[in-house]
Design an enzyme around this catalytic site. Structure first.
Site, short mmCIF file in Angstrom:
data_model
loop_
_atom_site.label_atom_id
_atom_site.label_comp_id
_atom_site.label_asym_id
_atom_site.label_seq_id
_atom_site.Cartn_x
_atom_site.Cartn_y
_atom_site.Cartn_z
N HIS A 289 0.88 -1.51 -0.07
CA HIS A 289 0.17 0.09 0.02
C HIS A 289 1.30 1.17 -0.14
O HIS A 289 0.75 1.65 -0.82
CB HIS A 289 -0.90 -0.20 0.91
CG HIS A 289 -1.91 1.08 1.11
ND1 HIS A 289 -2.73 1.28 0.06
CD2 HIS A 289 -2.75 2.57 2.09
CE1 HIS A 289 -3.73 2.08 0.64
NE2 HIS A 289 -3.19 3.11 1.62
N HIS A 299 1.82 11.71 2.37
CA HIS A 299 2.18 11.00 2.85
C HIS A 299 3.55 10.61 2.83
O HIS A 299 4.36 9.56 2.74
CB HIS A 299 1.08 9.39 2.63
CG HIS A 299 -0.22 9.22 2.31
ND1 HIS A 299 -0.80 9.89 3.62
CD2 HIS A 299 -0.98 9.55 1.52
CE1 HIS A 299 -1.57 9.63 4.03
NE2 HIS A 299 -2.24 9.23 2.40
FE LIG Z 1 -4.43 4.65 1.87
#
Ligand SMILES: [Fe+2]
Ligand SMILES: *[C@@H]1O[C@H](CO)[C@@H](O)[C@H](O)[C@H]1NC(C)=O
Length: 437
Positions: A289, A299
């Site tokens: 992921h 992220h």
């Molecule tokens: Fe995610």
């Protein structure tokens, strides 16, 4: 007046740039779809999806309201005539006030390769059909992560439906149910037309976890509903497993399972890699992921720890392509290892742009890193065709106002054909003996 003119000009620009494919003006997120809950007989199968389950076998999964509905599948190669029947298992779970239906999993096979099978779940209508993957290359994967169930998800699924593919690969973040368990059911309904017809191979994202400390374990719903062939591939966790299809060995890894060198996952991965036969599966693919190579603000750095732990192993094993999600945008790297261009490293592809309700991740770090070959924050999906042992064609199709447009494509040569594997097999041997003297 001036404002109107501005809007007119900018919408013309949007159309123009979409046509020329230059600076495509990205659309805003779309709302989660409404699903009217149509009443049906309580033993009628819902949320049907299929997955690969070891050589020449597939697992059929579905849900019934009726807790006494049988877990068997009738199947055969002719419409309406079922020569075979297979018996399976079932499970269910409760989550706060929610109680799931009966979740059935039935493995069918042995199946012939590249063949259409017709099947019925629990003896009930309707009849479904699936196609098994081919035994040999070429084979095509559709790839879309971070799907959700918004208007853009629908657009992405429509495009995938039009593509001639063998296996769907989903690198995490499926339903975006986020504790609302009913949303797992509506997601199952949304994907059924595709997922009942071709194997859907998924791995977990952060949205699958749904952990409530001291009350509910993580991945309860995900593991109950999306059972993957971990037993068939020697893994004792549904959070990581592997499978072979045609000439490709795919390792579905877990970004949310322990990945350190002393972990179960790492040990399993070493064992799995030591069994790979590049004559039989010249292509090696890993999927998980959280990206290790990401130049988006979203992220940023989250994949560093897993990268530090596992990148040397994947490199030594000669992984050709890494497919990840999490960042809601598209990015493709050159062959890279430890942050530097390396002709024997994998190509990393972030394809977390399936269309969920959270929208796109627009902001990129400048300058674009040397390893970043293409990046764009738009919704879309990928198609990966392994043509033969040496050539694969990767395409990224953007959802251009609901039309699929091939915005990026590249031929990828296998590491075997690039002469990378001899040295790497030695390196893998060294790692394996260092860890298991
Ligand atoms: Fe995610
Ligand atoms: C593999 O496919 C590529 C692309 O179609 C082609 O150029 C090449 O000749 C093929 N190789 C073999 C050995 O068939």
């Amino acid at each position: 007046m001036e404002l109107k003119l501005l809007i007119l000009v900018s919408s013309c620009l949007a159309i123009f740039s979409a046509v020329v494919g230059a600076d495509y003006v990205r659309p805003p997120p779309r709302k989660t779809l409404d699903f009217p809950w149509t009443p049906r007989s309580s033993s009628s199968p819902r949320q049907v999806h299929v997955s690969l389950a070891g050589e020449k076998h597939m697992r059929i999964s579905w849900v019934t309201d009726d807790k006494s509905a049988p877990s068997h599948v009738h199947y055969g190669t002719m419409l309406g005539r079922y020569e075979f029947v297979a018996q399976g298992e079932s499970t269910s779970y409760s989550y706060l006030l929610y109680k799931s239906g009966k979740i059935h999993h039935v493995v069918i096979g042995p199946l012939e390769d590249d063949k259409v099978y017709y099947y019925k779940c629990g003896g009930e209508d309707p009849e479904f059909h699936l196609k098994t993957p081919p035994a040999k290359l070429p084979v095509t994967f559709a790839v879309a992560g971070d799907l959700g169930q918004s208007g853009w998800t629908k657009s992405t699924l429509d495009h995938i439906y039009r593509c001639d593919y063998d296996v769907h690969l989903l690198p995490g973040d499926l339903s975006y149910a986020d504790y609302m368990q009913r949303k797992w059911d509506t997601f199952g309904e949304l994907v059924q037309p595709l997922a009942s017809a071709r194997p859907w191979m998924v791995t977990e994202g952060n949205h699958e976890e749904e952990l409530i400390p001291l009350v509910k374990d993580g991945f309860l719903s995900y593991n109950a509903r999306w059972k993957m062939p971990h037993e068939e591939s020697g893994s004792d966790s549904n959070l990581y497993y592997s499978f072979n299809v045609a000439g490709v060995h795919v390792m579905m890894l877990g970004s949310y399972a322990d990945y350190s060198e002393n972990s179960e996952q790492y040990r399993w991965l070493m064992k799995d890699l030591s069994k790979v036969n590049r004559e039989k599966t010249p292509w090696l693919v890993a999927s998980f992921h959280v990206p290790w190579y990401n130049s988006n603000f979203a992220h940023q750095g989250e994949g560093e720890e897993m990268k530090r732990a596992m990148e040397p192993l994947l490199y030594a094993a000669g992984v050709d392509i890494v497919l990840v999600g999490h960042v809601h945008a598209y990015e493709r790297s050159t062959r890279v290892y430890k942050g530097k261009l390396n002709p024997c490293g994998p190509v990393h592809i972030t394809i977390g742009d399936g269309g969920n309700r959270e929208g796109l991740a627009h902001r990129y770090h400048e300058p674009q890193p040397e390893w970043s070959a293409f990046r764009e924050a738009s919704f879309g999906h990928g198609e990966l065709e392994f043509v033969n042992a040496s050539h694969a064609l990767w395409s990224w199709l953007r959802n251009d106002d609901d039309e699929p447009m091939r915005a990026d494509h590249v031929w990828i040569s296998s590491l075997g054909s690039l002469g990378c594997l001899n040295g790497q097999r030695r390196a893998l041997g060294k790692i394996l003996t260092a860890l298991h003297p």
